[in-house]
Design a protein around this motif. Structure first.
Motif, short mmCIF file in Angstrom:
data_model
loop_
_atom_site.label_atom_id
_atom_site.label_comp_id
_atom_site.label_asym_id
_atom_site.label_seq_id
_atom_site.Cartn_x
_atom_site.Cartn_y
_atom_site.Cartn_z
N LEU A 71 0.83 -1.21 0.00
CA LEU A 71 0.00 0.00 0.00
C LEU A 71 0.86 1.26 0.00
N LYS A 72 1.95 1.21 0.77
CA LYS A 72 2.86 2.35 0.85
C LYS A 72 4.23 1.82 1.31
N SER A 73 5.16 1.80 0.41
CA SER A 73 6.46 1.17 0.68
C SER A 73 7.46 2.09 1.37
N THR A 74 7.04 3.28 1.74
CA THR A 74 7.97 4.24 2.35
C THR A 74 7.70 4.46 3.83
N VAL A 75 7.09 3.48 4.48
CA VAL A 75 6.80 3.60 5.92
C VAL A 75 7.79 2.74 6.69
N GLY A 76 8.67 3.40 7.40
CA GLY A 76 9.72 2.69 8.15
C GLY A 76 9.16 1.69 9.15
N LEU A 77 8.07 2.05 9.79
CA LEU A 77 7.45 1.16 10.77
C LEU A 77 7.04 -0.17 10.14
N VAL A 78 6.49 -0.13 8.95
CA VAL A 78 6.08 -1.36 8.27
C VAL A 78 7.31 -2.22 7.97
N HIS A 79 8.38 -1.61 7.50
CA HIS A 79 9.60 -2.38 7.22
C HIS A 79 10.18 -2.98 8.49
N SER A 80 10.14 -2.24 9.57
CA SER A 80 10.62 -2.77 10.84
C SER A 80 9.77 -3.96 11.28
N ASN A 81 8.45 -3.82 11.17
CA ASN A 81 7.55 -4.92 11.52
C ASN A 81 7.77 -6.13 10.62
N LEU A 82 8.03 -5.88 9.33
CA LEU A 82 8.37 -6.98 8.42
C LEU A 82 9.66 -7.68 8.89
N GLY A 83 10.61 -6.89 9.34
CA GLY A 83 11.85 -7.47 9.86
C GLY A 83 11.58 -8.42 11.02
N TRP A 84 10.71 -8.00 11.94
CA TRP A 84 10.38 -8.86 13.07
C TRP A 84 9.65 -10.12 12.63
N ALA A 85 8.77 -10.00 11.64
CA ALA A 85 8.05 -11.17 11.14
C ALA A 85 9.03 -12.16 10.51
N TYR A 86 9.94 -11.65 9.68
CA TYR A 86 10.94 -12.53 9.07
C TYR A 86 11.83 -13.17 10.14
N LEU A 87 12.18 -12.41 11.16
CA LEU A 87 13.01 -12.95 12.24
C LEU A 87 12.29 -14.10 12.94
N GLU A 88 11.01 -13.94 13.20
CA GLU A 88 10.23 -15.01 13.83
C GLU A 88 10.18 -16.25 12.95
N LEU A 89 10.21 -16.06 11.64
CA LEU A 89 10.16 -17.18 10.70
C LEU A 89 11.57 -17.68 10.34
N GLU A 90 12.58 -17.14 11.03
CA GLU A 90 13.98 -17.53 10.88
C GLU A 90 14.51 -17.29 9.47
#
Length: 173
Positions: free
Chosen positions: A128-147
Motif C-alpha cells: 500500500l505504501k512502501s515508504t513507511v519505516g514502521l512497516v519495514h521494521s515490523n516486516l523485519g520482526w516477522a521474518y526474524l520469527e520465521l527464521e
C-alpha cells in the motif's frame, strides 16, 4: 497444520536430518486481504469467548472505520492479543487500504504467534505504501520469527534508511 501449510518447505539436508527452509507465503491483494480478515473473525471470536459481545458492541458504535484499529492497538498494549486481532480485522474489512490498520493487524498477528499470516499482512501493508519505516521494521520482526535472517536484516536496514531515528530496527539487527 503441517510445516508446508505454515509456509515452510521441508527438504532433506543430509538424508537423515530434515532442514527447514523458508518459503515466501502467497502475496495478498485487496480481495484476498479482506478475505483473510473475514476468516480471522470467527477464529479470534472463539479465543476471546463471551466477552466478544462487548467488543462487538464497541465496534458497532464506532464513529470512523479505523476506530477498531485504534482500539486494537490499545488492546494489544493491555495484553489482549486475541481481542486486538479481532478488533483490527473489523477495521481492515471496513478500510482495507489503510496502511496503519494493516500494519497494526500484522503486529497483532505476530503477538498471537500467527507468523505467516502476520508476514502476509505486513507485506500487503508495504504494498500500500512502501515508504513507511514502521512497516519495514515490523516486516523485519516477522521474518526474524520465521527464521528468515537475510530478509529480516534487509527489512531492518530499509526501515533505518527511511527512518533512522527508529530504535526497533537496531534491536532486530
Amino acid at each position: 497444520k503441517t510445516m508446508i501449510e505454515h509456509g515452510f518447505n521441508v527438504a532433506p539436508a543430509t538424508g537423515k536430518e530434515k532442514q527447514v527452509k523458508f518459503t515466501e507465503p502467497a502475496k495478498l491483494n485487496r480481495v484476498t486481504y479482506i478475505d483473510l480478515c473475514k476468516s480471522l473473525l470467527p477464529i479470534y471470536a472463539e479465543k476471546i469467548g463471551y466477552e466478544v459481545h462487548q467488543l462487538d458492541y464497541a465496534l458497532s458504535t464506532s464513529m470512523k472505520p479505523t476506530d477498531g484499529s485504534d482500539m486494537g492497538a490499545g488492546l494489544l498494549m493491555a495484553g489482549s492479543a486475541s481481542a486486538s486481532v479481532y478488533s483490527i480485522a473489523h477495521s481492515a474489512i471496513k478500510k482495507p487500504d489503510d496502511v496503519l490498520t494493516a500494519s497494526n493487524l500484522g503486529v497483532a498477528l505476530l503477538n498471537n504467534k500467527d507468523h505467516v499470516k502476520a508476514l502476509q499482512v505486513l507485506q500487503y501493508a508495504n504494498s500500500l505504501k512502501s515508504t513507511v519505516g514502521l512497516v519495514h521494521s515490523n516486516l523485519g520482526w516477522a521474518y526474524l520469527e520465521l527464521e528468515s535472517l537475510d530478509n529480516a536484516k534487509s527489512e531492518f536496514n530499509t526501515a533505518l534508511k527511511i527512518a533512522n531515528e527508529m530504535t526497533s530496527p537496531y534491536l532486530g539487527l
